[in-house]
Design an enzyme around this catalytic site. Structure first.
Site, PDB file in Angstrom:
ATOM      1  N   SER A   1      21.034  21.503 -18.444  1.00 19.38           N
ATOM      2  CA  SER A   1      21.558  22.148 -17.247  1.00 19.38           C
ATOM      3  C   SER A   1      20.663  21.863 -16.045  1.00 19.38           C
ATOM      4  CB  SER A   1      21.647  23.660 -17.470  1.00 19.38           C
ATOM      5  OG  SER A   1      22.090  24.315 -16.301  1.00 19.38           O
TER       6      SER A   1
ATOM      7  N   LYS B   1      25.751  23.019 -14.921  1.00 22.57           N
ATOM      8  CA  LYS B   1      24.889  23.609 -13.892  1.00 22.57           C
ATOM      9  C   LYS B   1      24.950  25.135 -13.945  1.00 22.57           C
ATOM     10  CE  LYS B   1      22.557  23.035  -9.881  1.00 22.57           C
ATOM     11  NZ  LYS B   1      21.712  24.238 -10.097  1.00 22.57           N
TER      12      LYS B   1
ATOM     13  N   ALA C   1      12.702  22.642  -6.474  1.00 18.39           N
ATOM     14  CA  ALA C   1      12.867  24.039  -6.064  1.00 18.39           C
ATOM     15  C   ALA C   1      14.277  24.192  -5.502  1.00 18.39           C
ATOM     16  CB  ALA C   1      11.820  24.430  -5.031  1.00 18.39           C
TER      17      ALA C   1
ATOM     18  N   LEU D   1      18.964  27.325  -7.720  1.00 18.60           N
ATOM     19  CA  LEU D   1      20.251  27.665  -8.339  1.00 18.60           C
ATOM     20  C   LEU D   1      21.447  27.427  -7.419  1.00 18.60           C
ATOM     21  CD1 LEU D   1      19.323  30.971 -10.262  1.00 18.60           C
ATOM     22  CD2 LEU D   1      19.416  28.641 -11.163  1.00 18.60           C
TER      23      LEU D   1
ATOM     24  N   ASN E   1      25.745  27.647 -18.391  1.00 16.59           N
ATOM     25  CA  ASN E   1      24.486  28.262 -17.998  1.00 16.59           C
ATOM     26  C   ASN E   1      24.783  29.407 -17.029  1.00 16.59           C
ATOM     27  OD1 ASN E   1      22.014  28.587 -16.189  1.00 16.59           O
ATOM     28  ND2 ASN E   1      21.189  27.194 -17.738  1.00 16.59           N
TER      29      ASN E   1
ATOM     30  N   CYS F   1      14.395  30.615 -14.509  1.00 20.94           N
ATOM     31  CA  CYS F   1      14.301  29.773 -13.316  1.00 20.94           C
ATOM     32  C   CYS F   1      13.146  30.245 -12.439  1.00 20.94           C
ATOM     33  CB  CYS F   1      15.594  29.812 -12.512  1.00 20.94           C
ATOM     34  SG  CYS F   1      15.507  28.850 -10.983  1.00 20.94           S
TER      35      CYS F   1
ATOM     36  N   ILE G   1      11.927  24.094 -23.359  1.00 19.40           N
ATOM     37  CA  ILE G   1      11.451  25.044 -22.364  1.00 19.40           C
ATOM     38  C   ILE G   1      12.059  24.731 -20.997  1.00 19.40           C
ATOM     39  CG2 ILE G   1       9.260  25.515 -23.535  1.00 19.40           C
ATOM     40  CD1 ILE G   1       7.920  23.478 -21.612  1.00 19.40           C
TER      41      ILE G   1
ATOM     42  N   THR H   1      11.104  24.732 -16.783  1.00 21.36           N
ATOM     43  CA  THR H   1      10.021  24.028 -16.093  1.00 21.36           C
ATOM     44  C   THR H   1       8.756  24.871 -15.955  1.00 21.36           C
ATOM     45  OG1 THR H   1      10.935  24.776 -13.977  1.00 21.36           O
ATOM     46  CG2 THR H   1      11.598  22.587 -14.762  1.00 21.36           C
TER      47      THR H   1
ATOM     48  N   THR I   1      15.359  15.515 -16.839  1.00 25.10           N
ATOM     49  CA  THR I   1      14.918  14.661 -15.731  1.00 25.10           C
ATOM     50  C   THR I   1      15.212  13.186 -15.958  1.00 25.10           C
ATOM     51  OG1 THR I   1      13.173  16.262 -15.235  1.00 25.10           O
ATOM     52  CG2 THR I   1      12.896  14.059 -14.327  1.00 25.10           C
TER      53      THR I   1
END
EC number: 1.3.1.14
Length: 311
Positions: free
Chosen positions: A19, A43, A68, A71, A97, A128, A189, A191, A264
């Protein structure tokens, strides 16, 4: 060989785009048939549309990136009416998500999005690091994490997986509290909180100052945490953090993950997920495994046999 069965999820293979790194799949559908994927983590969706944080909100690092985003998403109604119906053309389960600021926000989104015909599971985003309220606030306190998990479980029509933050003193404590609250699985995990400074100005590069570090730099942390948590709970884990290759995916499986999400790396190579899926059978055979299930948690399970002794 590659099939994995998890609560709510019958995966043809264990590879899932993570996500936040795959949008709702439309950009990647121009490169390959999304039906080849084990599943799709869409997303993060909130009740109302979010514009996210001010820019700049992405910065490269030597072994990954900081983001950053905050959301940013089109909101629940748009996702239900446009994004999820578009995804119905693909033969792959959707993991929605769910994010919010308050418990009621999470419940509202979870109740409605879990009823979509192609949503097979929820991923509860309690980790987040880039929003001021909700998000990581729930993921760093075992009591709050458990209360939110229980509240969402009461309204969700599908199994609930909870996404864990690495930005805690004891991730195992959080995981056990979430399991006790009724979670069907974990994803981990998210970030790590990081920062970059502009040498010319002496100020943070990101407008938000801090961001979430992802990519290869965090893989050793993710492997360690999956290794620890998988021995402490009895619910499945979808592991993630720096996966770029089939070998990386196998490492997560050996650590104790039952499936693997790729984040990523999608930005670097849009074909990374199908490439890992194609290469995984060869890598499994190379290390003496005949199936994905055979190697899950192999690094810590007591009944260890040398690879050349297995059938």
């Amino acid at each position: 060989m590659l099939e994995v069965n998890l609560p709510g999820l019958q995966l043809k293979n264990p590879i899932i785009p993570a996500s936040g790194c795959f949008g709702f799949g439309k950009e990647y559908a121009g490169f390959y048939d999304l039906s080849c994927l084990g599943g799709i983590m869409i997303k993060a969706t909130t009740n109302e549309a979010r514009f996210g944080n001010p820019t700049p909100r992405v910065a490269e690092t030597s072994a990954g990136m900081l983001n950053a985003i905050g959301l940013q998403n089109p909101g629940l109604e748009h996702v239900l009416n446009h994004e999820l119906p578009w995804l119905e053309q693909f033969d792959t389960p959707i993991i929605a998500n769910v994010a919010g600021s308050q418990v009621d926000d999470y419940k509202e989104v979870a109740e409605h999005i879990s009823q979509a015909p192609n949503v097979h599971a929820l991923e509860l985003n309690i980790s987040c690091p880039n929003v001021k309220t909700g998000g990581i606030a729930f993921g760093t306190d075992p009591v709050m994490a458990a209360e939110l998990t229980k509240a969402v479980k009461e309204v969700s029509a599908v199994p609930v997986y909870v996404k864990l933050s690495p930005n805690v003193a004891n991730i195992t404590e959080i995981a056990k509290a979430i399991e006790a609250a009724g979670a069907d699985g974990l994803t981990m995990i998210n970030t790590l909180i990081g920062m970059r400074l502009d040498l010319k100005t002496g100020r943070p590069i990101l407008a938000n100052k801090t961001g979430g570090l992802s990519g290869p730099a965090i893989k050793p942390v993710a492997i360690r945490m999956v290794y620890e948590v998988s021995q402490a709970v009895h619910i499945p884990i979808i592991g993630m953090g720096g996966v770029q290759t089939a070998e990386d995916a196998l490492e997560f499986l050996l650590a104790g993950a039952s499936a693997v999400a790729v984040g990523t790396a999608n930005f670097v190579n849009p074909f990374v997920c199908p490439e890992i899926i194609e290469q995984l059978p060869r890598v499994l055979r190379q290390y003496g495994f005949q199936s994905v299930s055979e190697c899950i948690g192999r690094s810590w399970k007591h009944e260890k046999q040398p690879a050349h002794h297995r059938a």
